[in-house]
Design an enzyme around this catalytic site. Sequence first.
Site, PDB file in Angstrom:
ATOM      1  N   HIS A  95     -10.331   8.576   6.490  1.00 45.11           N
ATOM      2  CA  HIS A  95     -10.192   8.297   8.308  1.00 45.11           C
ATOM      3  C   HIS A  95     -10.403   9.839   9.073  1.00 45.11           C
ATOM      4  O   HIS A  95      -9.673  10.647   8.838  1.00 45.11           O
ATOM      5  CB  HIS A  95      -8.645   8.071   8.530  1.00 45.11           C
ATOM      6  CG  HIS A  95      -8.270   7.783   9.985  1.00 45.11           C
ATOM      7  ND1 HIS A  95      -8.975   6.645  10.501  1.00 45.11           N
ATOM      8  CD2 HIS A  95      -7.348   8.446  10.727  1.00 45.11           C
ATOM      9  CE1 HIS A  95      -8.539   6.903  11.778  1.00 45.11           C
ATOM     10  NE2 HIS A  95      -7.343   7.745  12.057  1.00 45.11           N
ATOM     11  N   SER A  96     -11.038   9.451  10.079  1.00 43.20           N
ATOM     12  CA  SER A  96     -11.433  10.650  11.010  1.00 43.20           C
ATOM     13  C   SER A  96     -12.188  11.899  10.179  1.00 43.20           C
ATOM     14  O   SER A  96     -13.136  11.601   9.658  1.00 43.20           O
ATOM     15  CB  SER A  96     -10.099  11.087  11.751  1.00 43.20           C
ATOM     16  OG  SER A  96     -10.397  11.923  12.894  1.00 43.20           O
ATOM     17  N   MET A  97     -11.711  13.048  10.274  1.00 36.73           N
ATOM     18  CA  MET A  97     -12.087  14.025   9.281  1.00 36.73           C
ATOM     19  C   MET A  97     -12.212  13.523   8.094  1.00 36.73           C
ATOM     20  O   MET A  97     -13.250  13.877   7.356  1.00 36.73           O
ATOM     21  CB  MET A  97     -11.107  15.325   9.389  1.00 36.73           C
ATOM     22  CG  MET A  97     -11.971  16.419   8.685  1.00 36.73           C
ATOM     23  SD  MET A  97     -10.571  17.741   8.340  1.00 36.73           S
ATOM     24  CE  MET A  97      -9.858  17.283   6.875  1.00 36.73           C
ATOM     25  N   SER A 123     -13.427   5.518   8.787  1.00 34.47           N
ATOM     26  CA  SER A 123     -12.524   5.039   9.438  1.00 34.47           C
ATOM     27  C   SER A 123     -12.416   5.991  10.641  1.00 34.47           C
ATOM     28  O   SER A 123     -12.329   7.306  10.490  1.00 34.47           O
ATOM     29  CB  SER A 123     -11.336   4.799   9.176  1.00 34.47           C
ATOM     30  OG  SER A 123     -10.313   4.497   9.962  1.00 34.47           O
TER      31      SER A 123
END
Length: 251
Positions: A95-97, A123
């Site tokens: 997720h994200s990073m 994500s």
Amino acid sequence: MTAPNRPNAPRWLPLGAAPTTQRRVFCFPHAGASAAVYAPWRGIAGDRLAICPVQPPGRAERFREKAFTSVDALVDELVADIGDQFTGDYAFFGHSMGALVAFEVTRKLRAIGAQPPKHLFVSGRAAPQLPDTRKQLRALPTPQLIAELKVLGGMPDAVINEPELLELFVPLFRADLTVNEAYAHRAEDPLPIPLTAFGGHGDPRADDDELKAWGELTADRFALHTYPGGHFYLEKKAGELIDIFAAELAG
């Protein structure tokens, strides 16, 4: 049969390494987060999947280790330490990073001739080949950085309201944001595996078009699923994500 653990595996997999005979999803956390964000997912998955949260340095029991500021360095060390875990029926989620890290670990495994994941799940992040036109956060003065993180959500009030905790967390956030913001994409052939992107409606860090662009990075199937809830939609949608993980790995 399980893959042999290397001495550093417990640092990266603090909740333990699952048998390679089991379907496994290695989960990479977002900026500032630890493997603990995925611990509740293990109960949701039950015996369908082994959720294997990954712990980068600079957080939780690894807080004395220096956090990475380069995705390449992070990926190189991770693969050197626990690359033998990446075999059998397994997938990556980030997720994200964490989406960027999962993507680059997958490309690293291909580069060294190792078995890639059966599926890559990403994500809450714009596709990495797109130019980053958003405000850069990593060098903001601390009050402004905290204000930006509050807007995104996902940061516990216990941290925001406690100066001593903030003093510990801000350097980690800056390092993780540098991993994300200083990233320079290198063009390579699309991945030969299915790729699924997830996102939240109204996420200021990844709009629908930026999520759809992940489809350019696979030569296999691509799917996109979006949900209400902004950047941290997954806090309420973990069950739906895990159902998709299980269906894809079973299929």
